[in-house]
Scaffold this motif. Structure first.
Motif, PDB file in Angstrom:
ATOM      1  N   LEU A 536       0.824  -1.204   0.000  1.00 40.44           N
ATOM      2  CA  LEU A 536       0.000   0.000   0.000  1.00 40.44           C
ATOM      3  C   LEU A 536       0.860   1.256   0.000  1.00 40.44           C
ATOM      4  CD1 LEU A 536      -2.120  -2.145   0.678  1.00 40.44           C
ATOM      5  CD2 LEU A 536      -3.210  -0.474   2.183  1.00 40.44           C
ATOM      6  N   PRO A 537       0.434   2.286  -0.744  1.00 40.43           N
ATOM      7  CA  PRO A 537       1.193   3.548  -0.779  1.00 40.43           C
ATOM      8  C   PRO A 537       0.943   4.367   0.480  1.00 40.43           C
ATOM      9  CG  PRO A 537      -0.778   3.763  -2.107  1.00 40.43           C
ATOM     10  CD  PRO A 537      -0.751   2.331  -1.650  1.00 40.43           C
ATOM     11  N   ALA A 538       1.766   5.366   0.683  1.00 40.70           N
ATOM     12  CA  ALA A 538       1.623   6.261   1.823  1.00 40.70           C
ATOM     13  C   ALA A 538       0.739   7.437   1.430  1.00 40.70           C
ATOM     14  CB  ALA A 538       2.988   6.750   2.296  1.00 40.70           C
ATOM     15  N   ASN A 539      -0.448   7.529   2.032  1.00 36.32           N
ATOM     16  CA  ASN A 539      -1.353   8.664   1.806  1.00 36.32           C
ATOM     17  C   ASN A 539      -2.196   8.865   3.069  1.00 36.32           C
ATOM     18  OD1 ASN A 539      -3.505   6.769   1.707  1.00 36.32           O
ATOM     19  ND2 ASN A 539      -3.108   6.444  -0.482  1.00 36.32           N
ATOM     20  N   GLN A 540      -3.150   9.764   2.991  1.00 39.59           N
ATOM     21  CA  GLN A 540      -3.905  10.086   4.192  1.00 39.59           C
ATOM     22  C   GLN A 540      -4.781   8.906   4.649  1.00 39.59           C
ATOM     23  OE1 GLN A 540      -6.524  13.348   3.435  1.00 39.59           O
ATOM     24  NE2 GLN A 540      -7.195  12.592   1.426  1.00 39.59           N
ATOM     25  N   VAL A 571      10.865  -0.156   9.218  1.00 32.56           N
ATOM     26  CA  VAL A 571      10.418   0.030   7.825  1.00 32.56           C
ATOM     27  C   VAL A 571       9.404   1.160   7.752  1.00 32.56           C
ATOM     28  CG1 VAL A 571       9.215  -1.063   5.901  1.00 32.56           C
ATOM     29  CG2 VAL A 571      10.900  -2.360   7.211  1.00 32.56           C
ATOM     30  N   VAL A 572       8.476   1.205   8.745  1.00 33.15           N
ATOM     31  CA  VAL A 572       7.497   2.296   8.777  1.00 33.15           C
ATOM     32  C   VAL A 572       8.195   3.631   8.900  1.00 33.15           C
ATOM     33  CG1 VAL A 572       5.606   3.308  10.093  1.00 33.15           C
ATOM     34  CG2 VAL A 572       5.682   0.838   9.737  1.00 33.15           C
ATOM     35  N   SER A 573       9.167   3.719   9.784  1.00 31.54           N
ATOM     36  CA  SER A 573       9.845   4.990  10.032  1.00 31.54           C
ATOM     37  C   SER A 573      10.709   5.421   8.848  1.00 31.54           C
ATOM     38  CB  SER A 573      10.697   4.865  11.302  1.00 31.54           C
ATOM     39  OG  SER A 573      11.377   6.060  11.560  1.00 31.54           O
ATOM     40  N   GLN A 574      11.413   4.471   8.223  1.00 24.68           N
ATOM     41  CA  GLN A 574      12.379   4.811   7.160  1.00 24.68           C
ATOM     42  C   GLN A 574      11.741   4.933   5.784  1.00 24.68           C
ATOM     43  OE1 GLN A 574      15.409   1.805   7.453  1.00 24.68           O
ATOM     44  NE2 GLN A 574      15.960   2.353   9.570  1.00 24.68           N
ATOM     45  N   ASN A 575      10.652   4.278   5.546  1.00 24.89           N
ATOM     46  CA  ASN A 575      10.042   4.295   4.211  1.00 24.89           C
ATOM     47  C   ASN A 575       8.677   4.980   4.211  1.00 24.89           C
ATOM     48  OD1 ASN A 575      12.255   2.884   3.162  1.00 24.89           O
ATOM     49  ND2 ASN A 575      11.330   0.904   3.640  1.00 24.89           N
ATOM     50  N   VAL A 578       8.631   8.616   5.518  1.00 24.83           N
ATOM     51  CA  VAL A 578       9.367   9.486   4.591  1.00 24.83           C
ATOM     52  C   VAL A 578       8.502   9.811   3.386  1.00 24.83           C
ATOM     53  CG1 VAL A 578      11.358   9.617   3.064  1.00 24.83           C
ATOM     54  CG2 VAL A 578      11.619   8.697   5.376  1.00 24.83           C
ATOM     55  N   ASP A 579       7.863   8.802   2.811  1.00 24.29           N
ATOM     56  CA  ASP A 579       6.965   9.039   1.674  1.00 24.29           C
ATOM     57  C   ASP A 579       5.789   9.918   2.078  1.00 24.29           C
ATOM     58  OD1 ASP A 579       8.646   7.453   0.235  1.00 24.29           O
ATOM     59  OD2 ASP A 579       7.376   5.653   0.356  1.00 24.29           O
ATOM     60  N   LEU A 580       5.299   9.722   3.302  1.00 23.76           N
ATOM     61  CA  LEU A 580       4.154  10.508   3.763  1.00 23.76           C
ATOM     62  C   LEU A 580       4.525  11.975   3.933  1.00 23.76           C
ATOM     63  CD1 LEU A 580       1.216   9.853   4.503  1.00 23.76           C
ATOM     64  CD2 LEU A 580       1.930   9.750   6.898  1.00 23.76           C
ATOM     65  N   LYS A 581       5.719  12.232   4.462  1.00 23.87           N
ATOM     66  CA  LYS A 581       6.164  13.622   4.602  1.00 23.87           C
ATOM     67  C   LYS A 581       6.370  14.274   3.248  1.00 23.87           C
ATOM     68  CE  LYS A 581       8.501  12.986   9.058  1.00 23.87           C
ATOM     69  NZ  LYS A 581       9.805  12.993   9.770  1.00 23.87           N
ATOM     70  N   LEU A 592       0.716  12.004  11.491  1.00 27.44           N
ATOM     71  CA  LEU A 592       2.153  11.800  11.324  1.00 27.44           C
ATOM     72  C   LEU A 592       2.882  11.905  12.665  1.00 27.44           C
ATOM     73  CD1 LEU A 592       4.455  11.383   9.280  1.00 27.44           C
ATOM     74  CD2 LEU A 592       4.570  13.866   9.031  1.00 27.44           C
ATOM     75  N   LEU A 593       2.516  12.899  13.450  1.00 25.49           N
ATOM     76  CA  LEU A 593       3.144  13.065  14.767  1.00 25.49           C
ATOM     77  C   LEU A 593       2.840  11.880  15.688  1.00 25.49           C
ATOM     78  CD1 LEU A 593       2.480  16.851  15.489  1.00 25.49           C
ATOM     79  CD2 LEU A 593       4.648  15.771  14.907  1.00 25.49           C
ATOM     80  N   GLU A 594       1.623  11.395  15.639  1.00 19.24           N
ATOM     81  CA  GLU A 594       1.253  10.274  16.502  1.00 19.24           C
ATOM     82  C   GLU A 594       2.045   9.017  16.145  1.00 19.24           C
ATOM     83  OE1 GLU A 594      -2.944   9.841  16.221  1.00 19.24           O
ATOM     84  OE2 GLU A 594      -3.383  11.562  17.516  1.00 19.24           O
ATOM     85  N   ILE A 595       2.224   8.756  14.834  1.00 22.14           N
ATOM     86  CA  ILE A 595       2.986   7.570  14.427  1.00 22.14           C
ATOM     87  C   ILE A 595       4.449   7.714  14.832  1.00 22.14           C
ATOM     88  CG2 ILE A 595       3.736   6.174  12.475  1.00 22.14           C
ATOM     89  CD1 ILE A 595       1.144   6.910  11.059  1.00 22.14           C
ATOM     90  N   GLU A 596       5.032   8.894  14.590  1.00 21.50           N
ATOM     91  CA  GLU A 596       6.429   9.109  14.976  1.00 21.50           C
ATOM     92  C   GLU A 596       6.613   8.974  16.487  1.00 21.50           C
ATOM     93  OE1 GLU A 596       7.427  12.921  13.436  1.00 21.50           O
ATOM     94  OE2 GLU A 596       8.098  12.131  11.493  1.00 21.50           O
ATOM     95  N   THR A 597       5.689   9.559  17.254  1.00 19.09           N
ATOM     96  CA  THR A 597       5.781   9.464  18.715  1.00 19.09           C
ATOM     97  C   THR A 597       5.639   8.018  19.177  1.00 19.09           C
ATOM     98  OG1 THR A 597       4.826  11.678  18.906  1.00 19.09           O
ATOM     99  CG2 THR A 597       4.803  10.291  20.880  1.00 19.09           C
ATOM    100  N   TYR A 598       4.740   7.276  18.551  1.00 20.14           N
ATOM    101  CA  TYR A 598       4.530   5.873  18.914  1.00 20.14           C
ATOM    102  C   TYR A 598       5.815   5.060  18.740  1.00 20.14           C
ATOM    103  CZ  TYR A 598       2.434   1.210  18.947  1.00 20.14           C
ATOM    104  OH  TYR A 598       2.128  -0.097  19.258  1.00 20.14           O
ATOM    105  N   ILE A 599       6.546   5.351  17.647  1.00 20.10           N
ATOM    106  CA  ILE A 599       7.758   4.576  17.360  1.00 20.10           C
ATOM    107  C   ILE A 599       8.931   5.051  18.229  1.00 20.10           C
ATOM    108  CG2 ILE A 599       9.431   3.986  15.577  1.00 20.10           C
ATOM    109  CD1 ILE A 599       7.157   4.190  13.547  1.00 20.10           C
TER     110      ILE A 599
END
Length: 625
Positions: A536-540, A571-575, A578-581, A592-599
């Motif tokens: 799956l691609p990175a989108n909203q 993989v979520v953090s590096q790929n 990055v695509d989402l940003k 985006l902040l919630e996922i980064e904080t979670y990791i």
């Protein structure tokens, strides 16, 4: 006492008339007889000697010629009566005496009886009448007095009885009054007790409501605080990155000369890399050609158009574009196959239910409303989860309702409930696992309904193609946007519903109950995450889906797979991030902040709130089921 009358059996007669009256005569008859006697006496010329009684000092003189009459008369000791013989002489007072026991008879030859016999010539006719009248008057007076006393006694007795009855009636009234007062007191006590109970229940409900509201407010405050903390950390990180970037630029200038010296060597390596890439492109084109041929053969053979999978990373899924009903999807072939199988089961179930309903006149609406009410009442409390699970299982096993119909109603109502934001996802997961462990066919039907409502639970993403969709609105309808009054819902509403579906799915796969088999557990959750990241691609849409899934299932996945799960998060953090940003979507800043904080903060080490069911509604203690 009454006067005593001595009746002589040999009554003297005067001119053929008896001196003594008949004892049974009436008063009127006696008066008439006396009047006749007086008339005869007046006409007679015989003058008999009379016995006159004179009163001297202490002596009584009896004149000769008068007959002797024995009388018994009642006087008071202090009173005297004048004689009626016209001489106006007082009689000597005598005492009353009783001769009831004196027996007088004509046949008695005793001297006593003979002594009392009166010869006719001794009795004066006038005095005899007067004496008889006097005796009759006395007897009448005595009789009247006796009757008066009898009546008075009867009246006194009646009055005493009436008084006694009145007293008894008053006592009964007093007792009845006391009993009524006691009963009223009891009723008042019961009424006050009921009022107190109702007030206590009301206060308990109010307290419970306040505590629930306070819990909600506390959760909101914690969420806002976490968001602000994450935002602050991101700002600090961005500032640090800018500083590092500036430092890197400075270092880049220093290394520029080194880059120039390495340019020749780089060109040589580039040539070699170009040759290598050309070889890889040739291999990819050959693989793509083989996949297209396989797809063509599958379409011609009547298959669903899925592609053969090949190994990618640690999974066996590949990124593929499969054509289904004229729409393009990005998904793993294995996931598409599972979805097709579940949707086929749902289709067959619905068709069978249509046949049953058309051939039967039975109304199943009450079962549907009962299932809907039970699902809406699900809360994160152990007793609630147990009772609702048992009730739903009983309905699905009810012989009066075909199981296929009850399973369809259960799946549709549960997915409809999952669309709500406050759907208690962990409690819902517990109920689904408990029910489907008893009725296994319900799991695939429920997952099929969930795939229809949210394609990211497959996981699967639809690619927008202008050649396929006439407009954006058509594309939005296809991926699940709802239409209300001819107008599509907003993207935020769609994302909120998407998040609710994914939270329920994440809660489902991580649910573990001792002694109960989860037919769609952590193994399926791990496969979902791998397929998601590989295809799956990175989108909203995918960002919201991934965040909701990690919030619910991340803790259990890490506890099961440990370092392997951490690699997937890398993989979520590096790929993915990055695509989402790179897309620079303002609406995704918070996600985006919630996922980064979670990791980065390793939230997957903390058990999510609500995963442990509460012992009761007001308890702060949580326990494992």
């Amino acid at each position: 006492m009454g006067a005593v009358k001595l009746v002589l059996h040999s009554s003297p007669r005067v001119d053929g008339v008896s001196v003594d009256p008949e004892p049974d005569w009436s008063f009127d008859a006696l008066v008439s007889e006396l009047n006749a006697l007086e008339a005869k006496l007046a006409s007679t010329s015989v003058t008999s000697s009379q016995f006159k009684k004179t009163m001297t000092t202490g002596k009584r003189e009896v004149e000769r010629g008068k007959p002797f009459v024995l009388r018994a008369q009642e006087f008071d000791l202090d009173d005297t009566e004048s004689d009626d013989d016209g001489d106006n002489k007082a009689l000597v007072p005598v005492k009353r005496f009783n001769c009831d026991e004196l027996y007088l008879s004509d046949s008695d030859d005793s001297d006593v009886v003979s002594a009392f016999d009166v010869q006719p010539y001794l009795m004066d006719e006038g005095k005899e009448v007067e004496s008889a009248l006097f005796e009759l008057a006395q007897e009448h007076q005595i009789r009247v007095n006796d009757e008066i006393r009898t009546k008075i006694s009867a009246l006194e007795t009646a009055l005493a009885n009436e008084s006694q009855n009145s007293t008894f009636a008053l006592l009964r009234v007093e007792k009845y009054k006391e009993s009524r007062q006691e009963q009223d007191k009891k009723l008042d006590t019961q009424y006050q007790r009921r009022i107190a109970e109702a007030l206590d229940n009301h206060l308990t409900a109010v307290q419970r409501d306040r505590e629930l509201r306070s819990q909600i407010e506390e959760r909101k405050i914690r969420s806002d605080a976490a968001y602000e903390e994450a935002k602050r950390k991101v700002a600090l990180q961005e500032e640090k990155q800018q500083q590092e970037k500036a430092k890197a630029e400075a270092e880049a200038k220093l290394r520029a000369e080194e880059a120039k010296r390495a340019a020749l060597e780089a060109e040589r390596k580039a040539a070699m890399d170009a040759k290598r890439r050309a070889a890889m492109e040739a291999e990819k084109r050959a693989a793509a050609e083989a996949e297209r041929k396989a797809e063509k053969e599958a379409v011609e053979g009547g298959t669903t158009g899925t592609q053969q999978e090949s190994a990618v990373h640690s999974t066996n899924d590949v990124s593929s574009l499969s054509k289904e009903s004229g729409n393009l999807y990005r998904a793993a072939a294995s996931a598409v196959n599972l979805e097709s199988e579940r949707l086929q089961k749902l289709k067959e179930l619905c068709e069978r239910n249509q046949v049953i309903k058309s051939s039967s006149n039975q109304d199943y609406a009450r079962y549907e409303s009962h299932i809907s009410r039970l699902i809406r009442q699900i809360r994160g409390v152990i007793d609630n989860v147990r009772s609702k699970s048992n009730d739903l299982t009983k309905i699905l096993r009810d012989p009066q309702c075909p199981q296929s119909i009850s399973i369809e109603m259960f799946a549709k109502k549960f997915i409809s409930y999952c669309a709500n934001i406050g759907n208690a996802p962990f409690a819902s997961g517990y109920v689904i696992v408990l029910v489907t462990s008893q009725v296994p066919p319900a799991m695939d039907v429920l997952l099929a309904e969930l795939h229809k409502a949210c394609l990211y639970t497959v996981p699967k993403h639809m690619v927008y193609k202008k050649s396929i969709f006439q407009s954006k609105e058509s594309y939005f309808k296809t991926i699940g946007y709802r239409e209300d009054g001819g107008k599509l819902e907003s993207t935020q509403d769609y994302l909120n519903r998407l998040e609710s579906y994914m939270k329920v799915y994440g809660a489902l796969v991580q649910t573990e109950i001792q002694g109960v088999q989860n037919l769609h557990g952590l193994r399926e959750g791990w496969a979902w995450l791998a397929r998601f990241l590989n295809n799956l691609p990175a989108n909203q849409y995918t960002a919201v889906s991934l965040n909701a899934f990690l919030q619910m299932a991340g803790f259990a996945l890490h506890r099961r797979y440990k370092s392997q799960f951490v690699k997937l998060l890398n993989v979520v953090s590096q790929n993915f991030l990055v695509d989402l940003k790179a897309r620079q979507i303002p609406e995704l800043t918070r996600t985006l902040l919630e996922i980064e904080t979670y990791i980065k903060d390793k939230k997957f080490l903390e058990e999510p709130e609500g995963r442990r069911l509460e012992a009761n509604l007001l308890s702060s203690k949580s326990v494992n089921y």
